[in-house]
Design an enzyme around this catalytic site. Structure first.
Site, PDB file in Angstrom:
ATOM      1  N   ASP A   8       0.874  -1.174   0.000  1.00  6.37           N
ATOM      2  CA  ASP A   8       0.000   0.000   0.000  1.00  6.37           C
ATOM      3  C   ASP A   8       0.913   1.226   0.000  1.00  6.37           C
ATOM      4  OD1 ASP A   8       0.909   0.290   2.605  1.00  6.37           O
ATOM      5  OD2 ASP A   8      -1.083   0.286   3.534  1.00  6.37           O
ATOM      6  N   HIS A   9       0.320   2.401   0.201  1.00  5.51           N
ATOM      7  CA  HIS A   9       1.103   3.648   0.215  1.00  5.51           C
ATOM      8  C   HIS A   9       2.144   3.648   1.333  1.00  5.51           C
ATOM      9  CE1 HIS A   9      -2.251   3.986   2.959  1.00  5.51           C
ATOM     10  NE2 HIS A   9      -1.599   4.939   3.611  1.00  5.51           N
ATOM     11  N   CYS A  65       3.368  -3.069   3.988  1.00  4.35           N
ATOM     12  CA  CYS A  65       2.521  -1.919   4.339  1.00  4.35           C
ATOM     13  C   CYS A  65       3.247  -1.191   5.467  1.00  4.35           C
ATOM     14  CB  CYS A  65       1.092  -2.342   4.679  1.00  4.35           C
ATOM     15  SG  CYS A  65       0.872  -3.356   6.149  1.00  4.35           S
ATOM     16  N   THR A  67       2.975  -1.415   8.729  1.00  7.71           N
ATOM     17  CA  THR A  67       3.411  -2.340   9.785  1.00  7.71           C
ATOM     18  C   THR A  67       3.720  -3.743   9.266  1.00  7.71           C
ATOM     19  OG1 THR A  67       1.118  -2.986  10.108  1.00  7.71           O
ATOM     20  CG2 THR A  67       1.966  -1.206  11.527  1.00  7.71           C
ATOM     21  N   GLY A  68       3.210  -4.067   8.093  1.00  3.85           N
ATOM     22  CA  GLY A  68       3.287  -5.443   7.571  1.00  3.85           C
ATOM     23  C   GLY A  68       2.159  -6.315   8.108  1.00  3.85           C
ATOM     24  N   ILE A  69       1.351  -5.756   8.997  1.00  3.86           N
ATOM     25  CA  ILE A  69       0.321  -6.563   9.646  1.00  3.86           C
ATOM     26  C   ILE A  69      -0.943  -6.665   8.792  1.00  3.86           C
ATOM     27  CG2 ILE A  69      -1.182  -6.775  11.668  1.00  3.86           C
ATOM     28  CD1 ILE A  69       1.043  -5.308  13.292  1.00  3.86           C
ATOM     29  N   GLY A  70      -1.498  -5.528   8.424  1.00  5.92           N
ATOM     30  CA  GLY A  70      -2.771  -5.544   7.682  1.00  5.92           C
ATOM     31  C   GLY A  70      -2.671  -6.310   6.385  1.00  5.92           C
ATOM     32  N   HIS A  98      10.177 -23.903   9.009  1.00  2.32           N
ATOM     33  CA  HIS A  98       9.109 -24.569   9.766  1.00  2.32           C
ATOM     34  C   HIS A  98       7.722 -24.412   9.154  1.00  2.32           C
ATOM     35  CE1 HIS A  98      11.455 -24.718  13.845  1.00  2.32           C
ATOM     36  NE2 HIS A  98      12.235 -24.974  12.806  1.00  2.32           N
ATOM     37  N   ASN A  99       7.430 -23.218   8.628  1.00  2.00           N
ATOM     38  CA  ASN A  99       6.062 -22.933   8.163  1.00  2.00           C
ATOM     39  C   ASN A  99       5.924 -22.991   6.653  1.00  2.00           C
ATOM     40  OD1 ASN A  99       6.535 -20.225  10.379  1.00  2.00           O
ATOM     41  ND2 ASN A  99       5.502 -22.117  10.983  1.00  2.00           N
ATOM     42  N   ARG A 132       8.194 -33.314  10.223  1.00  2.00           N
ATOM     43  CA  ARG A 132       7.155 -32.993  11.216  1.00  2.00           C
ATOM     44  C   ARG A 132       6.468 -31.660  10.899  1.00  2.00           C
ATOM     45  NH1 ARG A 132      11.900 -31.343  13.389  1.00  2.00           N
ATOM     46  NH2 ARG A 132      11.942 -29.439  14.653  1.00  2.00           N
ATOM     47  N   HIS A 133       7.200 -30.784  10.246  1.00  2.00           N
ATOM     48  CA  HIS A 133       6.610 -29.476   9.917  1.00  2.00           C
ATOM     49  C   HIS A 133       5.527 -29.621   8.847  1.00  2.00           C
ATOM     50  CE1 HIS A 133       9.682 -27.768  12.386  1.00  2.00           C
ATOM     51  NE2 HIS A 133      10.631 -28.293  11.638  1.00  2.00           N
TER      52      HIS A 133
HETATM   53  C1  RB5 Z   1      -1.832   2.736   6.505  1.00  2.00           C
HETATM   54  O1  RB5 Z   1      -1.863   3.939   7.169  1.00  2.00           O
HETATM   55  C2  RB5 Z   1      -1.538   1.617   7.486  1.00  2.00           C
HETATM   56  O2  RB5 Z   1      -2.649   1.402   8.287  1.00  2.00           O
HETATM   57  C3  RB5 Z   1      -1.168   0.351   6.738  1.00  2.00           C
HETATM   58  O3  RB5 Z   1      -0.055   0.600   5.929  1.00  2.00           O
HETATM   59  C4  RB5 Z   1      -0.786  -0.837   7.602  1.00  2.00           C
HETATM   60  O4  RB5 Z   1       0.168  -0.496   8.544  1.00  2.00           O
HETATM   61  C5  RB5 Z   1      -1.895  -1.614   8.163  1.00  2.00           C
HETATM   62  O5  RB5 Z   1      -1.715  -2.658   8.795  1.00  2.00           O
END
Ligand code: RB5
Length: 149
Positions: A8-9, A65, A67-70, A98-99, A132-133
């Site tokens: 994303d941005h 992104c 955080t890399g989370i979303g 492992h994964n 096992r993995h």
């Molecule tokens: C965008 O502002 C931010 O929410 C996105 O890049 C990301 O961190 C979401 O998990």
């Protein structure tokens, strides 16, 4: 290797660095966007990369992104995706061994470009250990089958 990338941005600047590195290393890279710093929605870029990786059009995907989370949560909704958020090389190594992670996710606001490139290098150069993995991954696939009809 053939690598699909997307962001994303909030990940577009780190993606540029990673693409440069991948091309220098001789990999074939396809960028699924975005290529703008204008605000956008990370699932729109997670989905095409996730689908292309599951379809085996690419060896691996890399999604970025803020955080890399979303972007990782979104990618992991596609059956067959095992997207792993890594902010250190130990995790990058372990998630391949492992994964059998097939998508690496990174947070541009979390890791600097130097560390990010080390993580990418580690991820791409580590083999899955199987045995096992594999049993555990088969159980993940069973969960997918239970909920995705
Ligand atoms: C965008 O502002 C931010 O929410 C996105 O890049 C990301 O961190 C979401 O998990």
């Amino acid at each position: 290797m053939k690598i699909a990338v997307g962001s994303d941005h909030g990940g577009v600047e780190l993606k540029k660095e990673i693409k440069k590195y991948l091309v220098t290393e001789g990999h074939e890279v396809k960028d699924f966007g975005t290529n703008s710093t204008e605000s956008c929605d990370y699932p729109d870029y997670a989905l095409p990369v996730a689908e292309a990786v599951v379809a085996k059009e690419f060896d691996f995907g890399i999604l970025i992104c803020g955080t890399g989370i979303g972007i990782g949560i979104a990618a992991n909704k596609v059956p067959g995706v095992r997207a792993a958020l890594c902010s250190d090389t130990f995790s990058a190594h372990a998630t391949r061994e492992h994964n059998d992670a097939n998508i690496l996710t990174l947070g541009q606001r979390v890791v600097g470009p130097g560390l990010a490139l080390d993580i990418v290098k580690t991820f791409l150069n580590t083999e899955f250990q199987g045995e096992r993995h594999q049993n555990r991954i088969d159980k993940i696939t069973e969960i997918e089958k239970k909920y995705y009809k």
